[in-house]
Design a protein around this motif. Structure first.
Motif, PDB file in Angstrom:
ATOM      1  N   GLY A 133       8.015 -10.371  17.992  1.00  9.04           N
ATOM      2  CA  GLY A 133       9.479 -10.179  18.400  1.00  9.04           C
ATOM      3  C   GLY A 133       9.910  -8.931  18.122  1.00  9.04           C
ATOM      4  O   GLY A 133       9.307  -7.694  18.093  1.00  9.04           O
ATOM      5  N   PRO A 134      11.431  -8.496  17.938  1.00  9.31           N
ATOM      6  CA  PRO A 134      12.002  -7.286  17.681  1.00  9.31           C
ATOM      7  C   PRO A 134      11.503  -6.680  16.335  1.00  9.31           C
ATOM      8  O   PRO A 134      11.770  -7.146  15.332  1.00  9.31           O
ATOM      9  CB  PRO A 134      13.534  -7.588  17.996  1.00  9.31           C
TER      10      PRO A 134
ATOM     11  N   SER B  97      17.230  -5.738  20.689  1.00  8.23           N
ATOM     12  CA  SER B  97      16.097  -5.531  21.301  1.00  8.23           C
ATOM     13  C   SER B  97      15.753  -6.885  21.983  1.00  8.23           C
ATOM     14  O   SER B  97      15.222  -7.047  23.068  1.00  8.23           O
ATOM     15  CB  SER B  97      15.113  -5.109  20.194  1.00  8.23           C
ATOM     16  N   ALA B  98      16.067  -8.044  21.268  1.00  6.61           N
ATOM     17  CA  ALA B  98      15.691  -9.288  21.657  1.00  6.61           C
ATOM     18  C   ALA B  98      16.563  -9.599  23.026  1.00  6.61           C
ATOM     19  O   ALA B  98      16.235 -10.308  24.001  1.00  6.61           O
ATOM     20  CB  ALA B  98      15.996 -10.413  20.743  1.00  6.61           C
TER      21      ALA B  98
ATOM     22  N   MET C 206      13.089  -7.757  28.199  1.00  5.52           N
ATOM     23  CA  MET C 206      12.450  -7.513  29.355  1.00  5.52           C
ATOM     24  C   MET C 206      12.297  -5.924  29.580  1.00  5.52           C
ATOM     25  O   MET C 206      11.429  -5.288  30.245  1.00  5.52           O
ATOM     26  CB  MET C 206      12.855  -8.104  30.634  1.00  5.52           C
ATOM     27  N   THR C 207      12.959  -5.157  28.693  1.00  7.34           N
ATOM     28  CA  THR C 207      12.676  -3.766  28.529  1.00  7.34           C
ATOM     29  C   THR C 207      12.471  -3.376  27.017  1.00  7.34           C
ATOM     30  O   THR C 207      13.288  -3.002  26.336  1.00  7.34           O
ATOM     31  CB  THR C 207      14.127  -3.063  28.930  1.00  7.34           C
ATOM     32  N   PRO C 208      11.053  -3.505  26.656  1.00  8.02           N
ATOM     33  CA  PRO C 208      10.834  -3.622  25.389  1.00  8.02           C
ATOM     34  C   PRO C 208      10.770  -2.448  24.440  1.00  8.02           C
ATOM     35  O   PRO C 208      10.740  -2.397  23.167  1.00  8.02           O
ATOM     36  CB  PRO C 208       9.105  -4.339  25.535  1.00  8.02           C
ATOM     37  N   TYR C 209      10.805  -1.209  25.046  1.00 10.42           N
ATOM     38  CA  TYR C 209      10.933  -0.146  24.275  1.00 10.42           C
ATOM     39  C   TYR C 209      12.407   0.595  24.634  1.00 10.42           C
ATOM     40  O   TYR C 209      12.713   0.846  25.656  1.00 10.42           O
ATOM     41  CB  TYR C 209       9.806   0.864  24.933  1.00 10.42           C
TER      42      TYR C 209
END
Length: 390
Positions: free
Chosen positions: A251-252, A335-336, A340-343
């Motif tokens: 996760g985040p 972030s969570a 779908m945009t993980p960075y």
């Protein structure tokens, strides 16, 4: 080389030479590095950036002899990093190569997701459920027209509406695209008059400025927390940069945080000479290892360690970011929310009330963070990016 590549190379070379010394030797190095970027698989729209940075680095005094610089360039490393990051031939693989950072595989694949962050107006709407942690957005400015956003107006705004806002507090005007503080304006009331970017200005000047802008947002100005105003000066900035990764398994995660602190030499924006870059401890929020940034005239970064603020004498390593637990909690929630945009790289101002998120980038630079958190030493960064030992 093909005709399209040659044509674009010549166009970018001409732009570069027009703002440099224009020498044949500099042109030759630019072509060499532009071609190197292509051969190493850099995404095409970054060929010019890498060629310009490496050419400037080659001609600058970075502490690495010119005859040794190619060793670094062939690994995607500008040699100023040896001073700025503390990078050596033994530890260089702790840091991300430009060839990996700019590799197509490490960019978001869906253009519609990139638009969430490349356009500041869109970011405001994407983060609508986190608006309490963002500056209030008053107007979108299109060809001088003030289109209301977070205001109870049933009409387009006017200069009078802006002057009314200024009587309540300062505002910021930022271009919806671009970065590094270019085209930024701070407006505020000063006694019976007004100021633009801390300079006294008349009412007519502000009217003309508003009428001249296009594709801008007008927002509240995020005033830094009293702790940083006392440490760095009442008119100085304090901006945190966070790097977060939404990991598929865990996760985040927050993988790096730095602080950019202002000084009298820095002015209003935080990506230029006079800015003080610091690490921020991920567990406690404590400031560490302050570095004064210089070298912009040569388009490089120079490391100037310092512990005490040059204007106030305050020991910067005694500072701890206020509301730090709340800040890291919200960064992880965002972030969570945007998994779908993980960075994600966020710029955040700590304020007396909490903090305000200025912008988010889905491919934010880490050069200002790597002196404190080398990118490849974090396992979550390695899961988010495809990187190699060079």
């Amino acid at each position: 080389m093909n005709d399209a590549f040659d044509s674009k190379l010549q166009e970018n070379l001409n732009k570069y030479l027009s703002k440099s010394d224009g020498s044949p030797e500099r042109a030759e190095k630019y072509i060499e590095f532009y071609t190197l970027a292509r051969d190493m698989g850099v995404v095409p729209f970054r060929y010019a950036r890498l060629a310009e940075e490496y050419t400037d680095d080659y001609f600058a005094e970075t502490g690495v002899p010119r005859e040794e610089k190619d060793w670094y360039y062939l690994r995607g490393i500008p040699t100023f990093k040896t001073g700025w990051d503390g990078l050596t031939k033994e530890n260089y693989n702790d840091f991300i190569s430009d060839f990996d950072f700019y590799a197509p595989v490490n960019y978001l694949k869906k253009p519609q997701l990139i638009k969430w962050f490349d356009y500041k107006l869109t970011t405001w709407y994407v983060l609508s459920c986190f608006r309490e942690y963002m500056p209030r957005h008053y107007f979108f400015i299109e060809n001088g027209e003030l289109i209301p956003m977070d205001l109870e107006l049933s009409r387009h705004g006017s200069a009078e509406d802006v002057f009314a806002l200024l009587r309540q507090g300062p505002v910021a005007m930022k271009a919806c695209t671009g970065g590094h503080g270019k085209g930024f304006f701070k407006l505020e009331a000063r006694g019976e008059g007004w100021a633009v970017n801390n300079r006294p200005a008349g009412e007519e000047e502000i009217r003309e400025l508003l009428a001249s802008l296009d594709d801008y947002i007008l927002t509240g100005f995020a005033v830094p927390h009293k702790l940083f105003r006392e440490a760095c000066g009442e008119q100085s900035f304090a901006v945190l940069r966070t790097v977060s990764v939404f990991d598929k398994e865990d996760g985040p995660q927050i993988t790096a945080i730095s602080a950019r602190l202002g000084s009298s030499a820095a002015g209003l924006v935080s990506d230029y000479d006079g800015c003080i870059n610091c690490g921020v401890d991920l567990n406690t929020g404590r400031i560490f290892n302050p570095l004064m940034r210089t070298g912009d005239a040569e388009n490089i970064l120079r490391r100037n360690p310092m512990r005490f603020h040059p204007d106030t004498g305050v020991d910067l390593e005694t500072l701890t970011v206020p509301h730090f637990g709340m800040l890291t909690d919200v960064v992880k929630k965002i972030s969570a929310h945007l998994s779908m945009t993980p960075y994600l790289v966020m710029d955040i101002v700590p304020t007396d009330e909490g903090f305000q998120i200025l912008e988010i980038n889905s491919h934010g630079q880490v050069r200002n963070l790597e002196p404190f958190y080398p990118f490849r030493k974090n396992k979550y960064n390695l899961r988010a990016f495809q990187t190699r030992d060079w």
